[in-house]
Write an enzyme that holds these catalytic residues in place. Structure first.
Site, PDB file in Angstrom:
ATOM      1  N   GLU A 267      38.393  32.329   2.737  1.00  0.00           N
ATOM      2  CA  GLU A 267      38.335  31.513   3.944  1.00  0.00           C
ATOM      3  C   GLU A 267      39.493  31.866   4.879  1.00  0.00           C
ATOM      4  O   GLU A 267      40.645  31.881   4.480  1.00  0.00           O
ATOM      5  CB  GLU A 267      38.408  30.040   3.548  1.00  0.00           C
ATOM      6  CG  GLU A 267      38.470  29.074   4.704  1.00  0.00           C
ATOM      7  CD  GLU A 267      38.734  27.650   4.241  1.00  0.00           C
ATOM      8  OE1 GLU A 267      38.417  26.725   5.000  1.00  0.00           O
ATOM      9  OE2 GLU A 267      39.262  27.467   3.113  1.00  0.00           O
TER      10      GLU A 267
ATOM     11  N   LYS B  94      31.176  27.010   9.200  1.00  0.00           N
ATOM     12  CA  LYS B  94      31.349  25.918   8.241  1.00  0.00           C
ATOM     13  C   LYS B  94      30.791  24.617   8.797  1.00  0.00           C
ATOM     14  O   LYS B  94      31.097  24.218   9.917  1.00  0.00           O
ATOM     15  CB  LYS B  94      32.832  25.769   7.902  1.00  0.00           C
ATOM     16  CG  LYS B  94      33.124  24.756   6.806  1.00  0.00           C
ATOM     17  CD  LYS B  94      34.610  24.752   6.471  1.00  0.00           C
ATOM     18  CE  LYS B  94      34.932  23.765   5.359  1.00  0.00           C
ATOM     19  NZ  LYS B  94      36.391  23.754   5.059  1.00  0.00           N
TER      20      LYS B  94
ATOM     21  N   CYS C 188      34.857  26.575   1.308  1.00  0.00           N
ATOM     22  CA  CYS C 188      35.817  25.602   0.775  1.00  0.00           C
ATOM     23  C   CYS C 188      35.159  24.276   0.407  1.00  0.00           C
ATOM     24  O   CYS C 188      34.403  24.190  -0.543  1.00  0.00           O
ATOM     25  CB  CYS C 188      36.968  25.428   1.756  1.00  0.00           C
ATOM     26  SG  CYS C 188      38.446  24.702   0.984  1.00  0.00           S
TER      27      CYS C 188
END
Length: 540
Positions: free
Chosen positions: A301, A360, A411
């Protein structure tokens, strides 16, 4: 010098008055020992029993039931989520030491309380429902309570999973070691595992509630205890049957992937030193893995902490190395959406062109965006190492690669099973997760890996996991960890995964069991209420 006798008596009296709260706090803490990294997963099968008994057996007020559930939830979520305090100290970001401590404690308290509210609502509502059922001891009433209690918990947990704060579901107490049981997730997702845990706890609780003490004390009703044991064994046998299926590895679906764990400390990540080290570590790692003959390389990430725009790309060595080696790279960097940034993963082809971008969806509250920014913005603006004005991506994204469609989680998204299920249903053939867990204590990477194990099992997909400081890993569709990195080390790894197009029941139908639980629980409640009312009328 000993304390006066009346003082001792008062102390004992106070402890006795608060005994239920002490018991539920202790049992909640026991549940908190079940998840990674401690992995005492077997405790999850008994840790809810005291709360069940208190909700069913003792005719407490709604307020008391709420408090008991809240205390249990604080014990569980508070211990399980204690890793969040690892964000302290944030002095490297210019935050005062005491302010940093206050922020860390606030985050811990808030997320713990959010999870505890779920348990409080369950205890309060379930306790009230139990009061409306016939107050007799028989198998029908016990079964009704089990159905209602399980349906209620699953309903609340399903509701909580739709919100912005969701991590410590009961199901993750079994990951990554109880793989047989986790395979129930292939049937109807993680709530199937949660329902299994609730059901076994419930029958043990019913075994204590329905014990007989006529001649000599018997601490558990053997029939109900046998039902609990039989349920536990049966569920594990079903899971083991799914776990024991062989994995096909056709050469045509093989994909050799490389992982770079860059190990860039957060203290320098967003400064010149961090940028230079990131470019060096990821460029050299990419080149080494390309020479090993991998088909693609995955980075963590925001591995490259800048916007992935044309001017920024052509000026760095990483992009030039891609052009030289011509191996596909999945690059974690910042994307752009208007004047805002996105936390993105890009598919960069060997010719340097960007084939696809995933943005995301599940942003971290207080870390990547500020809820109620008008009131909390000034106070929390310095909490995250990323900018707090990140924009979330659309939930219906697809991520195409030269090797087929991939399932992507960045994540925090690893906690949201539906996020992965939807992408698998849309044709995703393997999982890519990219994370940076360097903000937290070492317990967090272990729990994060456990979440990815569950997602691999539920979707029946191979998972490739790249993190900044660990744990990176490779997980097969049975949840077996083929490789896991160390913490806080620079590591490179190459391995072969296999693309899959299978569809589990969960991928195909989603969480279809929870509505059935609700129907069964509602039916049981209505039937018993009707029967109770009819008996009351006949007596009159």
């Amino acid at each position: 010098m000993t304390a006066p006798k009346p003082l001792k008596l008062n102390l004992k009296k106070r402890l006795w008055q608060h005994q239920p709260l002490i018991i539920v706090l202790a049992s909640g803490i026991l549940m908190g020992l079940a998840p990674a990294p401690l992995n005492f997963w077997v405790l999850a099968w008994v840790a809810l029993v005291p709360l069940w008994v208190l909700a069913v057996k003792f005719k407490s007020s709604f307020k008391t039931l709420l408090l008991q559930g809240l205390v249990w939830g604080i014990g569980y979520h508070g211990l399980a989520l204690s890793w969040i305090t690892g964000i302290h100290p944030m002095t490297w970001m210019g935050v005062n030491w005491w302010a940093s401590l206050a922020i860390a404690l606030f985050c811990w308290f808030f997320i713990t309380l959010w999870g505890a509210i779920l348990v409080a609502l369950w205890a309060g509502i379930f306790g009230l429902i139990c009061r409306s059922l016939p107050q007799t001891s028989n198998l029908r009433i016990a079964l009704s309570r089990v159905l209602i209690g399980t349906a209620l918990w699953c309903s609340l947990e399903s509701l909580w999973s739709q919100g912005p704060l969701y991590w410590s579901a009961l199901s993750y107490t079994q990951s990554p070691f109880n793989l047989s049981l986790l395979h129930l997730g292939q049937i109807s997702g993680p709530l199937t595992v949660t329902a299994a845990i609730i059901t076994v706890n419930a029958w043990i609780g019913e075994a204590w509630i329905n014990r007989k003490t006529v001649t000599r004390p018997i601490y558990f009703n053997r029939k109900y205890l046998c039902i609990a044991a039989g349920t536990f064994i049966t569920l594990h046998l079903i899971g083991f049957t799914l776990y024991n299926r062989p994995l096909a590895r056709p050469s045509a679906s093989a994909l050799k992937v490389g992982i770079i764990q860059g190990n860039i400390p957060n203290e320098i990540k967003l400064y010149e030193e961090g940028w230079q080290r990131a470019l060096k570590n990821y460029t050299e790692g990419y080149q080494i893995l390309a020479n090993r003959g991998v088909d693609a390389v995955l980075t963590p990430e925001v591995a490259l902490p800048f916007r992935w725009t044309e001017p920024n790309r052509i000026q760095n060595t990483f992009d030039r190395t891609i052009l030289a080696e011509k191996v596909v790279a999945w690059v974690g960097a910042l994307g752009t959406q208007g004047n805002h940034s996105t936390n993105s993963l890009f598919t960069v082809m060997g010719n340097g062109q960007t084939l696809s971008e995933y943005r995301k969806v599940k942003l971290v509250p207080l870390g990547e965006y500020i809820p109620f920014e008008r009131w909390l913005g000034k106070f929390m603006n310095r909490l995250s190492p990323l900018k707090t004005n990140l924009i979330a991506g659309q939930s219906n994204q697809t991520f195409n690669t030269p090797f087929g469609r991939a399932i992507v989680g960045i994540c925090y998204e690893s906690a949201f099973a539906e996020h992965f299920r939807a992408q698998a249903a849309a044709g995703g053939q393997f999982i890519l997760t990219a994370s940076n867990n360097a903000h937290y204590s070492p317990a967090m990477p272990a729990q994060h890996h456990a979440q990815d194990v569950m997602r691999a099992i539920e979707t029946d997909r191979w998972a490739v996991r790249a993190t900044n400081t660990g744990y990176s890993g490779i997980v097969d569709p049975h949840g077996r960890t083929r490789w896991r990195s160390n913490l806080n080390t620079y590591e490179l790894h190459s391995d072969t995964i296999y693309r899959r197009s299978t569809q589990t029941l969960y991928v195909r139908w989603g969480d279809w069991l929870t509505p059935l639980w609700v129907v069964a629980g509602l039916t049981a409640w209505l039937f018993n209420s009707f029967k109770r009312n009819r008996n009351l009328l006949s007596q009159n």
